[in-house]
Design an enzyme around this catalytic site. Structure first.
Site, PDB file in Angstrom:
ATOM      1  N   HIS A 246       1.030  -1.144   0.187  1.00 48.63           N
ATOM      2  CA  HIS A 246       0.185  -0.172   0.213  1.00 48.63           C
ATOM      3  C   HIS A 246       0.986   1.597  -0.406  1.00 48.63           C
ATOM      4  O   HIS A 246       0.352   2.205  -0.454  1.00 48.63           O
ATOM      5  CB  HIS A 246      -1.119   0.274   1.670  1.00 48.63           C
ATOM      6  CG  HIS A 246      -0.622   0.453   2.301  1.00 48.63           C
ATOM      7  ND1 HIS A 246      -0.013  -0.776   3.792  1.00 48.63           N
ATOM      8  CD2 HIS A 246      -0.337   1.029   2.897  1.00 48.63           C
ATOM      9  CE1 HIS A 246      -0.051   0.471   4.208  1.00 48.63           C
ATOM     10  NE2 HIS A 246       0.005   1.352   4.292  1.00 48.63           N
TER      11      HIS A 246
ATOM     12  N   ASP B 254       0.077  -7.796   2.677  1.00 50.29           N
ATOM     13  CA  ASP B 254       1.065  -6.531   1.977  1.00 50.29           C
ATOM     14  C   ASP B 254       2.381  -6.062   2.354  1.00 50.29           C
ATOM     15  O   ASP B 254       2.752  -5.791   3.215  1.00 50.29           O
ATOM     16  CB  ASP B 254      -0.237  -5.104   2.874  1.00 50.29           C
ATOM     17  CG  ASP B 254       0.046  -3.647   2.874  1.00 50.29           C
ATOM     18  OD1 ASP B 254       0.497  -2.748   2.412  1.00 50.29           O
ATOM     19  OD2 ASP B 254       0.114  -3.059   3.971  1.00 50.29           O
TER      20      ASP B 254
ATOM     21  N   SER C  53       3.999   2.249   7.970  1.00 52.64           N
ATOM     22  CA  SER C  53       3.904   1.466   7.509  1.00 52.64           C
ATOM     23  C   SER C  53       5.418   1.135   7.157  1.00 52.64           C
ATOM     24  O   SER C  53       5.935   1.627   5.594  1.00 52.64           O
ATOM     25  CB  SER C  53       2.750   1.285   6.277  1.00 52.64           C
ATOM     26  OG  SER C  53       1.675   1.248   6.828  1.00 52.64           O
TER      27      SER C  53
HETATM   28  N1  ARG Z   1      -1.455   1.976   7.545  1.00 47.24           N
HETATM   29  C1  ARG Z   1      -0.642   3.183   8.028  1.00 47.24           C
HETATM   30  C2  ARG Z   1       0.887   3.693   7.094  1.00 47.24           C
HETATM   31  O1  ARG Z   1       0.607   3.762   5.915  1.00 47.24           O
HETATM   32  C3  ARG Z   1       0.342   2.546   9.361  1.00 47.24           C
HETATM   33  C4  ARG Z   1      -0.946   2.208  10.411  1.00 47.24           C
HETATM   34  C5  ARG Z   1      -0.341   1.289  12.017  1.00 47.24           C
HETATM   35  N2  ARG Z   1      -1.370   1.585  13.340  1.00 47.24           N
HETATM   36  C6  ARG Z   1      -1.761   1.136  13.558  1.00 47.24           C
HETATM   37  N3  ARG Z   1      -2.097   1.124  14.498  1.00 47.24           N
HETATM   38  N4  ARG Z   1      -0.791   0.126  14.037  1.00 47.24           N
HETATM   39  O2  ARG Z   1       1.609   3.912   8.120  1.00 47.24           O
END
Ligand code: ARG
Length: 257
Positions: free
Chosen positions: A70, A115, A206
């Site tokens: 992503h 992912d 992420s």
């Molecule tokens: N989707 C987020 C990113 O693109 C990461 C989120 C992780 N969240 C969590 N509560 N561990 O950076």
């Protein structure tokens, strides 16, 4: 990091809606972490898009980076860069462009299933230190390291200038599925971890590595809010996508004629 691609409805909700609704409740960077003070994690890299920080990643070869699908989906690969050998967000460090990026057909942008992405760099980083991958699943309760520059609060206003580290215990998939009932699907390609209400990853983390017993076992993927009592952080389970990673790294040595 907030991704603005069309299909990432879930990410969109997490990044905007939940952040604003719950933003006042939780603070902390990689939630509950502490700053890394020297070059402790030389395999950690930052991913930038048109010069702007978007995600973390890890060096798995001196010319290959592991990150989340992503983080790179629908992006112009030519505008991506990798920054290695630095713990401060403002430092360039060792910079490389991306030759190509590989994402599995199994990847689903809506559910964030599978992912994982492998990026092949434009040229090797001779000084690179690589992190070995864990082929086997990690037991629930194992304390794992997560590092990143993720936002300092759920309001996503300030990123951590200095790389942060936390240790979080792995939550069993069953427990995690129970916790996410109704709000998300925890598939066999995901694993969960957090210290409820205290330590968790957050947007911006992420793509970065989760390291258990010296090997990379997960990739920061998603979660509802950050550091919530009810919801653990969700990571791509490397033991389940190992075949894809191995294959992607091999393709590099194949010549198509
Ligand atoms: N989707 C987020 C990113 O693109 C990461 C989120 C992780 N969240 C969590 N509560 N561990 O950076």
């Amino acid at each position: 990091m907030c991704q603005f691609s069309r299909q990432l409805v879930l990410q969109f909700i997490l990044c905007f809606a939940f952040g604003h609704i719950y933003g006042h409740q939780v603070s902390g960077r990689i939630v509950g972490g502490s700053a890394v003070t020297h070059k402790k994690y030389p395999y950690y890299v930052r991913l930038h898009y048109y010069g702007k920080f978007i995600c973390g990643g890890s060096l798995v070869r001196n010319n290959a980076v592991l990150t989340a699908a992503h983080c790179v989906e629908d992006l112009n690969v030519k505008a991506l860069s990798v920054h290695a050998d630095t713990i401060n967000l403002s430092d360039t460090g060792v910079e490389r462009e991306i030759k190509y990026a590989m994402v599995s057909k199994e990847y689903d942008a809506e559910t964030l299933n599978y992912d994982v992405a492998v990026l092949i760099l434009s040229s090797t980083i001779p000084s690179a230190s690589v992190i070995p991958l864990d082929r086997s699943a990690v037991a629930a309760g194992t304390n794992c390291l997560v590092i990143g520059h993720g936002y300092t609060k759920e309001d996503r206003k300030v990123l951590s200038q200095q790389l942060q580290e936390i240790y979080v215990p792995v939550v069993s998939r069953k427990d995690c599925q129970r916790k996410y009932r109704g709000t998300g699907a925890i598939t066999q390609y995901m694993m969960c971890a957090s210290e409820p209400g205290k330590k968790d990853s957050c947007p911006g983390d992420s793509g970065g590595p989760m390291i258990c017993n010296g090997k990379q076992a997960g990739i920061v993927s998603w979660g509802e809010g950050c550091g919530r009592v009810e919801y653990p952080g969700v990571y791509t389970d490397i033991s389940k996508v190992y075949g894809f990673i191995e294959y992607a790294l091999m393709i590099e040595n194949i010549v198509f004629i």
